[in-house]
Enzyme design. Sequence first.
Site, PDB file in Angstrom:
ATOM      1  CG  HIS A 252       1.169  -3.899  -0.020  1.00 26.98           C
ATOM      2  ND1 HIS A 252       0.508  -4.163  -1.195  1.00 26.98           N
ATOM      3  CD2 HIS A 252       2.439  -4.304  -0.210  1.00 26.98           C
ATOM      4  CE1 HIS A 252       1.349  -4.713  -2.063  1.00 26.98           C
ATOM      5  NE2 HIS A 252       2.536  -4.801  -1.488  1.00 26.98           N
ATOM      6  NE  ARG A 268       5.019 -10.751  -4.344  1.00 27.77           N
ATOM      7  CZ  ARG A 268       5.200  -9.600  -4.976  1.00 27.77           C
ATOM      8  NH1 ARG A 268       5.535  -8.532  -4.304  1.00 27.77           N
ATOM      9  NH2 ARG A 268       5.046  -9.531  -6.270  1.00 27.77           N
TER      10      ARG A 268
HETATM   11  C1  OGA Z   1       5.534  -7.287  -1.274  1.00 25.68           C
HETATM   12  C2  OGA Z   1       5.661  -6.199  -0.295  1.00 25.68           C
HETATM   13  C3  OGA Z   1       5.825  -5.694   2.040  1.00 25.68           C
HETATM   14  C4  OGA Z   1       6.537  -6.197   3.250  1.00 25.68           C
HETATM   15  O1  OGA Z   1       5.956  -8.416  -0.960  1.00 25.68           O
HETATM   16  O2  OGA Z   1       4.981  -7.025  -2.354  1.00 25.68           O
HETATM   17  O3  OGA Z   1       5.385  -5.072  -0.625  1.00 25.68           O
HETATM   18  O4  OGA Z   1       6.158  -5.725   4.333  1.00 25.68           O
HETATM   19  N1  OGA Z   1       6.022  -6.546   0.931  1.00 25.68           N
HETATM   20  O5  OGA Z   1       7.452  -6.995   3.121  1.00 25.68           O
HETATM   21 MN    MN Z   2       4.351  -5.079  -2.602  1.00 24.64          MN
END
Ligand code: OGA
Ligand code: MN
Length: 277
Positions: A252, A268
């Site tokens: 990502h 998170r």
């Molecule tokens: C994460 C990350 C992406 C975002 O929390 O590991 O990569 O868009 N977040 O905040």
């Molecule tokens: Mn991440």
Amino acid sequence: MSLEVRPQMENGFFAEIYGADLTQCDDGQFDEIRQAHLRHGVIVIRDQALSPDQQIAFSQRFGPLSIHVLEEQLLVGYPEILLVTNKKENGRYLGIPDLGRQWHTDQSYQETPALGSLLYALEVPGDGSGDTHFADMTAAYEALPQGERERLDGLQAEHRYDHKHENFELSDNQVDRLPGVLHPLIRTHPETGRKALYLGVQLVKRIVGLSPDDSTETLERLYAHCTQPTFVHRHKWRKGDLVFWDNRCTMHAAQPYDDQRVTRHMHRTTVVGERPF
Ligand code: OGA
Ligand code: MN
């Protein structure tokens, strides 16, 4: 109530899930969500209202949670929650305003990287910015020519926290705890048995056993391959989204937003995974 699962990509990658209330998720519904996560690689469970305790309780049903190495960015009283936010208090950010602008998979710099990460949106930019892009590394692997798959199978890559982490200087103590680690370039998903490329622009330093030029050229070619539009879903956040990605078979990348003008505030949690093989 039964869930509605709406895959976003033609091959089923990335599904939106409607009709769940994670504060009251029985074993049957939990199993449906678990299966959807394995089937679709990334799921977003829409319209949630979760306290930190509720997010932690739901996340723990997938396995033990990890405490992130960035101790100062954890929610006070809840070390299992990493604050991904540009909110400020007394002129200082409460957490990390942007975590991972480049393609990566979480905690690949550890021996046992994250199984999955659950990112819950409490506030999202009103101007529609700050998307997160997700790449399907199983489909990307399967689309490689046979000869290329054979050439890459068995190779290892070195992952390091400090390879290209633009935001944070680690303390000496943190650096000592994160010396870097080797993982297979192609890993087998322990639950589905499918193979996927295991890479990251942000964290992968080199492919072991190749000359520096060959390593760089191979990595660049693979990144260009994996991030083609056919393998990527662009998630547009809504308040109340809980996005749960499988770090074992996806990458990502966070997209920019105007830090001065909009607020993006997220919690998170991270489920501990197994050593890649
Ligand atoms: C994460 C990350 C992406 C975002 O929390 O590991 O990569 O868009 N977040 O905040
Ligand atoms: Mn991440």
